[in-house]
Design an enzyme around this catalytic site. Structure first.
Site, PDB file in Angstrom:
ATOM      1  N   SER A 264      15.398  92.281  57.985  1.00  0.00           N
ATOM      2  CA  SER A 264      16.150  93.484  58.293  1.00  0.00           C
ATOM      3  C   SER A 264      17.583  93.408  57.765  1.00  0.00           C
ATOM      4  O   SER A 264      18.222  92.359  57.786  1.00  0.00           O
ATOM      5  CB  SER A 264      16.189  93.704  59.805  1.00  0.00           C
ATOM      6  OG  SER A 264      17.079  94.761  60.136  1.00  0.00           O
TER       7      SER A 264
ATOM      8  N   HIS B 126      10.546 104.617  62.247  1.00  0.00           N
ATOM      9  CA  HIS B 126      11.277 103.629  63.042  1.00  0.00           C
ATOM     10  C   HIS B 126      10.619 103.386  64.404  1.00  0.00           C
ATOM     11  O   HIS B 126      11.300 103.059  65.377  1.00  0.00           O
ATOM     12  CB  HIS B 126      12.732 104.057  63.263  1.00  0.00           C
ATOM     13  CG  HIS B 126      13.621 103.860  62.079  1.00  0.00           C
ATOM     14  ND1 HIS B 126      14.283 102.677  61.826  1.00  0.00           N
ATOM     15  CD2 HIS B 126      13.956 104.696  61.069  1.00  0.00           C
ATOM     16  CE1 HIS B 126      14.990 102.792  60.723  1.00  0.00           C
ATOM     17  NE2 HIS B 126      14.800 104.007  60.235  1.00  0.00           N
TER      18      HIS B 126
ATOM     19  N   ARG C 105      12.198 105.291  67.228  1.00  0.00           N
ATOM     20  CA  ARG C 105      13.499 104.875  67.757  1.00  0.00           C
ATOM     21  C   ARG C 105      14.663 105.716  67.235  1.00  0.00           C
ATOM     22  O   ARG C 105      15.773 105.624  67.764  1.00  0.00           O
ATOM     23  CB  ARG C 105      13.759 103.403  67.408  1.00  0.00           C
ATOM     24  CG  ARG C 105      12.840 102.444  68.133  1.00  0.00           C
ATOM     25  CD  ARG C 105      13.053 101.010  67.677  1.00  0.00           C
ATOM     26  NE  ARG C 105      14.357 100.475  68.023  1.00  0.00           N
ATOM     27  CZ  ARG C 105      14.677  99.977  69.217  1.00  0.00           C
ATOM     28  NH1 ARG C 105      13.781  99.977  70.200  1.00  0.00           N
ATOM     29  NH2 ARG C 105      15.875  99.500  69.452  1.00  0.00           N
TER      30      ARG C 105
ATOM     31  N   LYS D 219      11.808 102.871  52.496  1.00  0.00           N
ATOM     32  CA  LYS D 219      11.300 102.976  53.866  1.00  0.00           C
ATOM     33  C   LYS D 219      11.843 104.226  54.545  1.00  0.00           C
ATOM     34  O   LYS D 219      12.970 104.637  54.304  1.00  0.00           O
ATOM     35  CB  LYS D 219      11.716 101.733  54.672  1.00  0.00           C
ATOM     36  CG  LYS D 219      11.238 101.727  56.121  1.00  0.00           C
ATOM     37  CD  LYS D 219      11.676 100.442  56.812  1.00  0.00           C
ATOM     38  CE  LYS D 219      11.156 100.383  58.253  1.00  0.00           C
ATOM     39  NZ  LYS D 219      11.833 101.349  59.138  1.00  0.00           N
TER      40      LYS D 219
ATOM     41  N   ARG E 241      19.321 106.575  72.191  1.00  0.00           N
ATOM     42  CA  ARG E 241      18.226 105.997  72.968  1.00  0.00           C
ATOM     43  C   ARG E 241      18.724 105.893  74.405  1.00  0.00           C
ATOM     44  O   ARG E 241      19.565 105.050  74.731  1.00  0.00           O
ATOM     45  CB  ARG E 241      17.808 104.638  72.388  1.00  0.00           C
ATOM     46  CG  ARG E 241      17.184 104.752  71.016  1.00  0.00           C
ATOM     47  CD  ARG E 241      16.490 103.474  70.588  1.00  0.00           C
ATOM     48  NE  ARG E 241      17.427 102.420  70.281  1.00  0.00           N
ATOM     49  CZ  ARG E 241      17.944 102.194  69.070  1.00  0.00           C
ATOM     50  NH1 ARG E 241      17.608 102.980  68.059  1.00  0.00           N
ATOM     51  NH2 ARG E 241      18.784 101.207  68.867  1.00  0.00           N
TER      52      ARG E 241
ATOM     53  N   GLN F 137      15.284  94.025  53.212  1.00  0.00           N
ATOM     54  CA  GLN F 137      15.718  95.400  53.448  1.00  0.00           C
ATOM     55  C   GLN F 137      17.206  95.518  53.141  1.00  0.00           C
ATOM     56  O   GLN F 137      17.984  94.588  53.380  1.00  0.00           O
ATOM     57  CB  GLN F 137      15.459  95.802  54.898  1.00  0.00           C
ATOM     58  CG  GLN F 137      15.768  97.264  55.185  1.00  0.00           C
ATOM     59  CD  GLN F 137      15.756  97.580  56.664  1.00  0.00           C
ATOM     60  OE1 GLN F 137      16.236  96.799  57.477  1.00  0.00           O
ATOM     61  NE2 GLN F 137      15.208  98.727  57.022  1.00  0.00           N
TER      62      GLN F 137
ATOM     63  N   TYR G 299      15.356  97.881  75.650  1.00  0.00           N
ATOM     64  CA  TYR G 299      15.836  98.025  74.273  1.00  0.00           C
ATOM     65  C   TYR G 299      14.678  97.831  73.291  1.00  0.00           C
ATOM     66  O   TYR G 299      14.550  98.579  72.313  1.00  0.00           O
ATOM     67  CB  TYR G 299      16.932  97.002  74.002  1.00  0.00           C
ATOM     68  CG  TYR G 299      17.309  96.873  72.545  1.00  0.00           C
ATOM     69  CD1 TYR G 299      18.142  97.810  71.942  1.00  0.00           C
ATOM     70  CD2 TYR G 299      16.824  95.824  71.770  1.00  0.00           C
ATOM     71  CE1 TYR G 299      18.484  97.713  70.592  1.00  0.00           C
ATOM     72  CE2 TYR G 299      17.148  95.711  70.422  1.00  0.00           C
ATOM     73  CZ  TYR G 299      17.986  96.650  69.842  1.00  0.00           C
ATOM     74  OH  TYR G 299      18.304  96.537  68.515  1.00  0.00           O
TER      75      TYR G 299
END
Length: 390
Positions: free
Chosen positions: A109, A277, A280, A253, A167, A130, A27
């Site tokens: 985050s 990212h 990702r 961002k 993913r 963020q 991950y």
């Protein structure tokens, strides 16, 4: 691998694999689809060669710079990373405290496992927050108000989360919400007793920024909450409205295009955060370092520019700054360190970055961050020239 034998950020990557179950390390290390962009971020940075200079007085090298008017000791900050709790219970506060001691900025985050207020307590002058535009405008407004009440001076807007990708490493491990790993992952996890003990006895894994009935959102509730609140319609009008309501600094961002960068500045952005990212989200797009020159050209000094993606060595920071970035950011290296040895390891990761960056400055003959420019590259006719990208 014991901490004293770790001498590079890659050592932390290898050590973290021994600490984490495979489904968790995958991950952390994985990217979208075929991971083309994930690999390109590092590969394209490595492609750029630096020009060694000789017989230059580099006895006094100053690695400090400023971001949005704030002095930092190194042009390297921490990218926002969600779910740090799954790597180590120290989570966001541990990384934030290490960033404070390194004299730099931690970006909290929007998908963190710890609340904004908790992290703000340990990094009050070193934290940017963020945020995302949620479908429920009241939810977005509540978060902005929380940031304001907590004393946050800089908001970082997640500008590229309207779409998502798969993913495949995560899918193979059954990492949905809640997770449904295959039997082999249970056996592998059992070989990581330290991680299991921390998971059972340490900080509970939640999405600490969001609440249901006054309690943090549990991991098992995140899928349904996201499905209900994800806003695929967020656009520049939302950004402009936020700009009119937020008196602090505003960074966006996920900018990977010169046209978007220019638009962001026109809409009042103080900072442009070049990011994919870490590969990702959207695969088969360029490396961040490849689009940086065109964005620098488009912004033309009207806003600061930051970049992450593949930053693994001090010389990567030097390359990014030399191409026009105000500062570089890293995420995974600090997560590797956190997983390996908690806060102390993150602090050492900063030291490694600083020493390598200072060494790179010495070799290219620059004693100040402000002196780093395209002259440090072996061939200034290479894609280091912005005109190539116009």
């Amino acid at each position: 691998m014991r901490n004293k034998w770790i001498v590079s950020l890659n050592d932390y990557r290898l050590a973290s694999r021994k600490k984490l179950p495979k489904m968790i390390s995958d991950y952390l290390e994985g990217g979208a689809l075929d991971e083309i962009t994930l690999k390109a971020n590092e590969a394209q940075l490595n492609r750029l060669q630096l020009r060694q200079r000789s017989m230059i007085d580099v006895a006094n090298i100053d690695t400090s710079t400023t971001v949005l008017g704030q002095n930092i000791d190194l042009p390297l900050m921490v990218s926002p990373m969600g779910m740090l709790t799954i790597f180590h219970p120290g989570s966001d506060p541990a990384v934030a405290r290490a960033a404070v001691r390194a004299g730099t900025i931690f970006i909290h985050s929007a998908w963190a496992g710890c609340s904004l207020e908790e992290v703000m307590k340990v990094a009050p002058e070193h934290l940017w927050a963020q945020m995302a535009f949620w479908k429920d405008e009241a939810e977005t407004h509540r978060y902005v108000q929380r940031a304001r009440n907590a004393g946050v001076k800089t908001l970082v807007v997640a500008g590229d989360v309207g779409s998502s990708s798969k993913r495949e490493r995560d899918l193979h491990h059954g990492l949905s919400m809640p997770p449904r790993p295959p039997v082999l992952d249970y056996f592998n996890t059992a070989t990581r007793p330290e991680w299991v003990w921390r998971w059972l006895t340490g900080r509970k894994m939640t999405y600490g920024n969001y609440n249901i009935d006054g309690r943090p959102l549990r991991m098992s509730e995140m899928n349904s909450w996201m499905a209900e609140n994800k806003n695929a319609s967020a656009n520049w009008d939302d950004f402009a409205k936020l700009r009119s309501e937020w008196s602090g600094k505003l960074v966006i961002k996920g900018i990977m295009d010169a046209e978007d960068a220019a638009r962001a500045v026109d809409e009042g952005a103080d900072g442009i955060f070049v990011s994919n990212h870490g590969g990702r989200q959207f695969d088969s797009q360029p490396a961040t370092i490849d689009v940086l020159p065109s964005i620098v050209h488009a912004v033309a000094g009207r806003a600061e520019i930051y970049i992450d993606g593949g930053i693994r060595r001090g010389h990567d920071v030097a390359k990014a700054v030399s191409l026009g970035a105000t500062a570089a950011l890293a995420g995974r290296p600090f997560a590797y360190a956190l997983a390996t040895g908690g806060e102390a390891a993150v602090e050492k990761a900063f030291t490694i970055f600083r020493d390598e960056f200072k060494g790179a400055m010495g070799f290219v003959g620059k004693t100040s961050v402000s002196h780093l420019d395209e002259s440090v590259f072996v061939d200034t006719r290479s894609p280091a020239k912005a005109e190539i990208y116009i």
